[in-house]
Design a protein around this motif. Structure first.
Motif, PDB file in Angstrom:
ATOM      1  N   THR A 385      24.092  30.389 -31.401  1.00 23.38           N
ATOM      2  CA  THR A 385      23.389  30.182 -30.141  1.00 23.38           C
ATOM      3  C   THR A 385      22.271  31.204 -29.996  1.00 23.38           C
ATOM      4  OG1 THR A 385      25.445  29.394 -29.143  1.00 23.38           O
ATOM      5  CG2 THR A 385      23.675  30.037 -27.644  1.00 23.38           C
ATOM      6  N   ASP A 386      21.117  30.741 -29.544  1.00 24.19           N
ATOM      7  CA  ASP A 386      19.933  31.592 -29.361  1.00 24.19           C
ATOM      8  C   ASP A 386      19.475  32.228 -30.670  1.00 24.19           C
ATOM      9  OD1 ASP A 386      19.947  31.110 -26.572  1.00 24.19           O
ATOM     10  OD2 ASP A 386      21.447  32.674 -26.291  1.00 24.19           O
ATOM     11  N   GLU A 387      19.809  31.619 -31.792  1.00 21.56           N
ATOM     12  CA  GLU A 387      19.325  32.048 -33.101  1.00 21.56           C
ATOM     13  C   GLU A 387      18.568  30.898 -33.748  1.00 21.56           C
ATOM     14  OE1 GLU A 387      22.847  35.278 -34.226  1.00 21.56           O
ATOM     15  OE2 GLU A 387      22.858  33.282 -35.145  1.00 21.56           O
ATOM     16  N   THR A 388      17.811  31.196 -34.765  1.00 26.51           N
ATOM     17  CA  THR A 388      17.000  30.159 -35.407  1.00 26.51           C
ATOM     18  C   THR A 388      16.674  30.563 -36.832  1.00 26.51           C
ATOM     19  OG1 THR A 388      14.946  28.883 -35.244  1.00 26.51           O
ATOM     20  CG2 THR A 388      14.836  31.182 -34.618  1.00 26.51           C
ATOM     21  N   GLN A 389      16.329  29.585 -37.643  1.00 30.52           N
ATOM     22  CA  GLN A 389      15.826  29.854 -38.980  1.00 30.52           C
ATOM     23  C   GLN A 389      14.329  29.578 -39.077  1.00 30.52           C
ATOM     24  OE1 GLN A 389      18.566  28.526 -42.323  1.00 30.52           O
ATOM     25  NE2 GLN A 389      19.483  27.468 -40.590  1.00 30.52           N
ATOM     26  N   ILE A 390      13.731  29.169 -37.958  1.00 31.86           N
ATOM     27  CA  ILE A 390      12.292  28.911 -37.935  1.00 31.86           C
ATOM     28  C   ILE A 390      11.565  30.225 -37.699  1.00 31.86           C
ATOM     29  CG2 ILE A 390      10.423  27.714 -36.754  1.00 31.86           C
ATOM     30  CD1 ILE A 390      12.384  25.519 -36.051  1.00 31.86           C
ATOM     31  N   ASN A 391      10.658  30.544 -38.591  1.00 31.30           N
ATOM     32  CA  ASN A 391       9.870  31.767 -38.476  1.00 31.30           C
ATOM     33  C   ASN A 391       8.708  31.507 -37.525  1.00 31.30           C
ATOM     34  OD1 ASN A 391       8.348  34.067 -38.790  1.00 31.30           O
ATOM     35  ND2 ASN A 391       8.532  34.129 -41.015  1.00 31.30           N
ATOM     36  N   LEU A 392       8.817  31.986 -36.312  1.00 34.39           N
ATOM     37  CA  LEU A 392       7.836  31.689 -35.285  1.00 34.39           C
ATOM     38  C   LEU A 392       6.502  32.388 -35.515  1.00 34.39           C
ATOM     39  CD1 LEU A 392      10.205  31.971 -32.175  1.00 34.39           C
ATOM     40  CD2 LEU A 392       9.604  29.917 -33.474  1.00 34.39           C
ATOM     41  N   SER A 393       6.435  33.268 -36.510  1.00 34.76           N
ATOM     42  CA  SER A 393       5.211  34.028 -36.767  1.00 34.76           C
ATOM     43  C   SER A 393       4.276  33.374 -37.777  1.00 34.76           C
ATOM     44  CB  SER A 393       5.559  35.439 -37.269  1.00 34.76           C
ATOM     45  OG  SER A 393       6.076  36.234 -36.236  1.00 34.76           O
ATOM     46  N   VAL A 394       4.723  32.341 -38.480  1.00 38.54           N
ATOM     47  CA  VAL A 394       3.940  31.848 -39.611  1.00 38.54           C
ATOM     48  C   VAL A 394       3.669  30.354 -39.494  1.00 38.54           C
ATOM     49  CG1 VAL A 394       4.899  33.647 -41.090  1.00 38.54           C
ATOM     50  CG2 VAL A 394       5.972  31.389 -41.066  1.00 38.54           C
ATOM     51  N   ASN A 395       2.854  29.864 -40.404  1.00 38.96           N
ATOM     52  CA  ASN A 395       2.479  28.452 -40.404  1.00 38.96           C
ATOM     53  C   ASN A 395       3.640  27.564 -40.832  1.00 38.96           C
ATOM     54  OD1 ASN A 395      -0.087  29.167 -39.599  1.00 38.96           O
ATOM     55  ND2 ASN A 395      -1.002  28.918 -41.626  1.00 38.96           N
ATOM     56  N   GLN A 396       3.498  26.305 -40.535  1.00 35.38           N
ATOM     57  CA  GLN A 396       4.563  25.344 -40.771  1.00 35.38           C
ATOM     58  C   GLN A 396       4.939  25.249 -42.243  1.00 35.38           C
ATOM     59  OE1 GLN A 396       3.697  21.179 -39.659  1.00 35.38           O
ATOM     60  NE2 GLN A 396       5.529  21.264 -38.409  1.00 35.38           N
ATOM     61  N   ASP A 397       3.955  25.296 -43.143  1.00 37.78           N
ATOM     62  CA  ASP A 397       4.256  25.143 -44.557  1.00 37.78           C
ATOM     63  C   ASP A 397       4.906  26.381 -45.171  1.00 37.78           C
ATOM     64  OD1 ASP A 397       2.082  26.834 -44.495  1.00 37.78           O
ATOM     65  OD2 ASP A 397       0.929  25.759 -46.026  1.00 37.78           O
TER      66      ASP A 397
END
Length: 763
Positions: A385-397
């Motif tokens: 919960t409230d964790e993610t594997q998406i790196n919000l600092s970088v581009n989609q690719d």
């Protein structure tokens, strides 16, 4: 036809025939006789077995997959990643007890026989015939090593199944290669290789990893009973797993100890004493992957992995790069500065909670080199919960999302394009509170953007008190939207897109930047790394350097350490030094006297720009000193939560502004990152103060200035953004639908049907 036993297994007669076949096969191989194409043993059924002499003579030892260690710039470990947890060690670094234990239980005649133990085959044949099943095997350590070679090379589960299938064809190949290995390596090297390749359960491959997993010690320090336990696991790692079944593992360990005593490796007294000892487990948890990274560097670790898997310097094909990564044995030294990284994490923790309805992401880069010094976010790397594997600092690719509208942090790029094209920083525009977008506006490739005269798209400034005329200095400090839209209307869209490209600014989702004047207000989704790297161009006086995360890579193969080529930053001049210095002077004013005052670094000179998108889906502060540039974004990654009447980090906000929430995060992270670093100043230029502010000039805000593009005299013109780029944000969220403006007859939705309007702008 022989009958099967009631239990479904082979009868003693069938079992004897099977092992007799193996023994005959072994004898034939030992004699160097080519196997017949067909015969009583059925060796050539469906062409599955070639003549012994037709089997390739050379079996190369595979490069054993090992763990890869990722280090920060100071040489401290960030994380360890591996497809197989293995650390290859020399035989001298393996306990003598361990060496004796594995030989005793797996191949007690290892030092007496060659590649094939005919005596062992006959003994197993007799034992299995008596037991009516398979009570003993007959494979030597050398044969087992060959089988493990096949498994190591196989990789995927299908190929592993083929490598371990119980067919006579596989056995023939195994036997021939075993003979070759015996001749080439010798007993000590075979034992060393076997102990390094064998699976010991609990994700541990090789004795060093197993010793660490079960006892938290090196293989060279294993005592008698510990060695016996590990040797016993090899036959069935799941059945004899001491972590999950201590009783079964203890029985197996004691069998190994008894066998060692029977062979004279230890005395009966030593065996008896060791049997009375508890297992003495001191297990360590597997530490694999970026989820184990220290200092919140999980996302940076993941970015390093993405770079490795996508950059051709590590292999010409995707498959080649993946193979190299999975084989491991790499030591990757990165650009991550531990001081900067810790400062980013501390600042994020102080200002945004991971359970907040919005998140933050921050990145710091080094001007002039492109080195990524820090990367962090409020929602930790993970699966909970409230964790993610998406790196919000970088581009989609590169493992990120679709990006976030940077709002007014894009305005300095417009300013740079204008100044580089010859516009003076004293350029004034009417800058009314509200106005329609200027039309027509020159776009790229001879095209023209036109506002819809029947239903023109409009924009406003943040406050009604903000109306011109303004020069660039004050308009930048106050983040006046109408000024910058008039500026892009004057110089055209294409110079701005070209400047953005030179500064490495591209959409996070990979799409092209839309050709509409609203790009001046930051309507195109970007990532924090992109914006930090772009602003580093100003800090380095006009030189843009592509961001890099890896300093060096070495690969260990046996006792050899080889350096691998790594990606290098490519630096190129995006603008003249004078242009960059002029923008720095403008942005220094933002921090000192404008919307970014809460981001100021005290006595250390700094420059930057705030950004808040329309409807407050995102807020930014991007800034720099001469030695570091950083970007902070705050918002909802799903682009659904407006930052109005919201509590962030325990502090309530009626409305979130770029200077109010991202600004202090930037200030604190930069102060910590720069502590102890030299205080450097900018190369400032003299920009005269504006002749007069229009804020309190009665009657001047409603009229356009002569010559100002889009300044229709006598007409109330202005507005924040209105909606020319229709950005939908990171993943979802509705945005206003703009009027159908056109570029040479095309609707502003462009070829993909997406509107060229949307949310953005503000402060």
């Amino acid at each position: 036809m022989p009958k099967k036993r009631s239990g479904g297994g082979l009868s003693p007669l069938q079992q004897a025939a099977k092992f007799l076949g193996v023994s005959v096969l072994a004898g034939a191989v030992m004699a160097g006789i080519a196997l017949p194409a067909a015969g009583a043993l059925g060796l050539a059924a469906k062409g599955s077995v070639k003549s012994f002499d037709e089997i390739p003579a050379n079996l190369k030892s595979p490069q054993l997959s090992q763990r890869t260690t990722i280090l920060d710039a100071g040489g401290r470990q960030i994380a360890s990643v591996y497809s197989r947890d293995r650390t290859v060690v020399d035989l001298k670094d393996i306990s003598p007890y361990m060496q004796k234990a594995i030989v005793a239980i797996e191949d007690s005649r290892f030092y007496q026989h060659g590649a094939i133990d005919l005596k062992g085959v006959l003994r197993a044949l007799n034992k299995n015939a008596q037991e009516g099943g398979v009570a003993q095997g007959a494979s030597t350590l050398t044969q087992q090593l060959v089988k493990n070679y096949f498994i190591e090379e196989a990789g995927d589960p299908t190929k592993v199944a083929e490598a371990t299938q119980q067919t006579m064809g596989r056995k023939v190949r195994e036997l021939k290669y075993a003979i070759q290995i015996e001749e080439q390596l010798g007993k000590k090297k075979i034992l060393e290789n076997y102990l390094n390749i064998t699976f010991f359960g609990e994700q541990a491959y090789g004795v060093e990893a197993a010793s660490q997993r079960y006892f938290s010690k090196h293989a060279k320090d294993l005592n008698l009973q510990e060695s016996a336990l590990l040797a016993g696991i090899v036959q069935s790692p799941s059945r004899y797993d001491p972590v999950n079944d201590e009783a079964e593992a203890t029985k197996r360990r004691n069998i190994v100890l008894q066998r060692m005593a029977e062979l004279g490796d230890i005395s009966p007294q030593e065996a008896a004493q060791a049997k009375r000892q508890p297992l003495g487990l001191h297990p360590s948890r597997p530490k694999n992957g970026c989820i184990t990274a220290v200092q919140g560097a999980g996302f940076f670790c993941d970015y390093v992995r993405e770079v490795f898997l996508t950059d051709p310097v590590f292999g010409k094909t995707k498959e080649a790069r993946a193979k190299l990564w999975n084989q491991g044995g790499l030591t990757i030294r990165t650009t991550l500065d531990p001081q900067a990284q810790q400062s980013v994490q501390n600042s994020i923790k102080d200002h945004v909670y991971k359970s907040d309805p919005v998140a933050t992401a921050a990145t710091i880069v080094e001007p002039g080199t492109g080195k990524i010094l820090a990367m962090g976010q409020s929602r930790p790397y993970g699966f909970g919960t409230d964790e993610t594997q998406i790196n919000l600092s970088v581009n989609q690719d590169m493992g990120g999302g679709a990006g976030y509208q940077p709002g007014s942090t894009f305005k300095p790029i417009v300013a740079a394009a204008a100044i580089e094209g010859g516009k003076p920083p004293t350029q004034e525009y009417s800058s009314p509170y509200e106005m329609p977008y200027p039309s027509p506006v020159a776009a790229c490739n001879g095209r023209t953007w036109r506002n819809d005269p029947a239903k023109p798209a409009t924009l406003t400034n943040e406050n009604e008190s903000e109306h011109g005329p303004y020069g660039m200095k004050e308009a930048t400090a106050k983040s006046v939207n109408t000024y910058y839209v008039q500026l892009i209307g004057d110089i055209g869209i294409c110079p701005v897109i070209d400047m953005a490209k030179k500064m490495g600014v591209a959409r996070a989702d990979g799409r092209k930047i839309d050709q509409a004047p609203s790009i001046a207000l930051g309507t195109q989704e970007m990532s924090p790394l992109t914006m930090a790297s772009a602003y580093a161009t100003f800090a380095s006086r006009g030189m843009y350097c592509t961001p890099i995360a890896i300093e060096s890579v070495t690969r260990t193969t046996g006792s050899q350490v080889k350096s691998l080529p790594v990606p290098r930053s490519t630096c190129s001049r995006a603008m003249s030094e004078k242009t960059a210095d002029t923008v720095s002077t403008l942005l220094k004013g933002v921090v000192e006297d404008g919307t970014g005052q809460e981001a100021g670094l005290g006595d250390r000179p700094s420059a930057g720009k705030t950004g808040t998108t329309d409807e407050r889906f995102a807020a930014w502060f991007v800034g720099y000193t001469p030695n570091m540039a950083g970007a902070v974004w705050v918002g909802d990654p799903q682009h659904r939560r407006h930052m109005i009447n919201i509590t962030i980090g325990g502090i309530p906000h009626d409305k979130v502004y770029g200077g109010e929430v991202p600004g202090p995060i930037w200030r604190d992270m930069m102060n910590g990152a720069l502590e102890g670093k030299p205080v450097e100043d900018f190369n400032l230029v003299d920009i005269p103060d504006d002749k007069g502010s229009g804020d309190n000039n009665q009657g001047r805000g409603n009229g356009g200035r002569p010559g100002a593009t889009g300044g229709n005299q006598g007409q109330l013109i202005g507005g924040l953004l209105g909606g020319l780029t229709g950005g939908t944000g990171d993943i979802g969220g509705a945005v206003p639908t703009p009027p159908a403006n056109t570029i040479q007859g095309q609707t502003n939705g462009g070829p993909n049907g997406r509107a060229n309007g949307g949310t953005g702008g503000r402060r």
